[in-house]
Design an enzyme around this catalytic site. Structure first.
Site, PDB file in Angstrom:
ATOM      1  N   SER A  90       0.827  -1.215   0.000  1.00 51.87           N
ATOM      2  CA  SER A  90       0.000   0.000   0.000  1.00 51.87           C
ATOM      3  C   SER A  90       0.852   1.252   0.000  1.00 51.87           C
ATOM      4  CB  SER A  90      -0.863  -0.024   1.264  1.00 51.87           C
ATOM      5  OG  SER A  90      -1.486   1.219   1.469  1.00 51.87           O
TER       6      SER A  90
ATOM      7  N   TYR B 104      -1.783   0.079  10.278  1.00 53.66           N
ATOM      8  CA  TYR B 104      -2.046  -0.573   8.992  1.00 53.66           C
ATOM      9  C   TYR B 104      -0.837  -0.448   8.065  1.00 53.66           C
ATOM     10  CZ  TYR B 104      -3.617  -1.114   4.205  1.00 53.66           C
ATOM     11  OH  TYR B 104      -3.698  -1.499   2.892  1.00 53.66           O
TER      12      TYR B 104
ATOM     13  N   LYS C 135       2.087  -3.410   6.539  1.00 52.53           N
ATOM     14  CA  LYS C 135       2.486  -3.622   5.135  1.00 52.53           C
ATOM     15  C   LYS C 135       3.997  -3.494   4.997  1.00 52.53           C
ATOM     16  CE  LYS C 135      -1.535  -4.418   3.416  1.00 52.53           C
ATOM     17  NZ  LYS C 135      -1.847  -5.685   2.779  1.00 52.53           N
TER      18      LYS C 135
END
Ligand code: UFG
Length: 328
Positions: free
Chosen positions: A118, A142, A146
């Site tokens: 991402s 989040y 990643k």
């Protein structure tokens, strides 16, 4: 022959489009999903190996079959806000379960791994468009999940011969051009589907997070990339690895940005309906402008986005929204 592709999270938004994309090209594939957030009917008849990514027996059964030469991994939790409140959920699934998957791949000699990463790995950008060598300083759990996975991939490459590509999506959007699939997150947090729900009547009012950003119209700018173009990039990344290409990260975006107001205008144009909107405070963790420099995907992989016009992306998403809202 181990030429089949295991699509982990094939019941989700991008995963289900990938499964369809592979089926259309008669490429052998199967889905691993536990449907914690995905949908069974999104498989459109694809082969299913049902199970939990955190379960070693499930992974051994799937990867020990000798059929799979590649794993495409789409199964992660994606809500930035939730990741702040419930980091344990995010580290357990997005990191620990991915390690379990990579370990099972190493055990069974499955060598190719395409990872859904991402733009969130970059955090607040120092410059835009953002190239892959921009500093990676995620600003929420989040994004950190990643980045953590990306950081361990070179170790697996050295020790176990893993070939990998980390595809850093900017704002995935749109839907299957043939209308069979689309975005179905519950709760939905993304701008385009919410703007279209405001058009269909499924959402009373779209909340716009901030009109005081340092951008021409005061709202945030994002790089929206069509889900079918993301699928193209996945296949090209696999071909790149098969040809012995370098394992690395690639940005996936169109290199052009649209503001929240421009997206709302597109929703109005495409649907012919007026979405009710209300302005509110900035959303914590948002950056003013996130636009990709995707030169590497274009030059190294030969990626050419086909649906880069905002109205096309919104039109495909609108066809899906009409279906969901019972208007089609
Ligand atoms: N927005 C609104 N109202 C809404 C929803 C969104 O104004 O109801 C705004 C946001 O503030 C932002 C823009 O619309 O400015 C886009 O927001 P999205 O939630 O659609 O997407 P994000 O840019 O926040 O997030 C996307 C991916 C994440 C990923 C991130 C990378 O969905 O998974 O890009 O930066 F982490």
């Amino acid at each position: 022959m181990s030429n089949s592709i295991l699509v982990v999270g094939g019941g989700g938004y991008i995963g289900s489009h990938m499964v369809r994309h592979l089926a259309e090209r008669s490429l052998p594939a199967a889905v691993l999903d536990d449907f914690s957030t995905g949908y069974r009917d999104a498989l459109l008849g694809a082969e299913l190996l049902e199970g939990d990514l955190g379960d070693a027996a499930t992974l051994d059964r799937a990867l020990g079959s000798g059929r799979f030469g590649c794993v495409m991994h789409f199964a992660s939790f994606i809500q930035v806000g939730e990741s702040v409140g419930q980091p344990a959920k995010y580290y357990a699934n997005n990191v620990a379960n991915t390690i379990a998957l990579l370990n099972a791949m190493a055990r069974h000699g499955v060598r190719r791994f395409i990872f859904s990463s991402s733009a969130a790995v970059y955090g607040e950008p120092e410059r835009v468009p953002i190239p892959e060598d921009h500093p990676t300083r995620p600003v929420n759990p989040y994004g950190r999940t990643k980045l953590m996975v990306e950081e361990l991939l070179p170790d697996y490459a050295r020790a176990y011969g893993l070939q990998w590509a980390a595809l850093r999506y900017f704002n995935a959007a749109g839907a299957d051009p043939a209308g069979r699939l689309g975005e179905r997150h519950e709760p939905e947090t993304h701008l385009i589907p919410l703007a279209l729900r405001a058009c269909s009547g499924r959402l009373a009012k779209l909340t716009v997070f901030g009109e005081d950003w340092p951008t021409p119209d005061g709202t945030c700018i994002r790089d929206y990339v069509h889900v079918s173009d993301l699928c193209d990039a996945h296949l090209l990344a696999l071909r790149h690895l098969e040809a012995g290409g370098e394992s690395r990260a690639f940005n996936l975006g169109n290199g052009g940005g649209f503001s929240v107001r421009q997206v709302i205008d597109a929703a109005r144009r495409v649907s012919g309906r007026e979405p009710a909107c209300a302005f509110a405070a900035r959303r914590p963790g948002d950056a003013a402008v996130l636009v990709a420099d995707a030169t590497a995907a274009r030059t190294v992989l030969g990626w050419k986005p086909r649906f880069d016009a905002l109205d096309t992306i919104v039109a495909h998403a609108w066809a899906w929204e009409k279906k969901m809202a019972g208007l089609a």
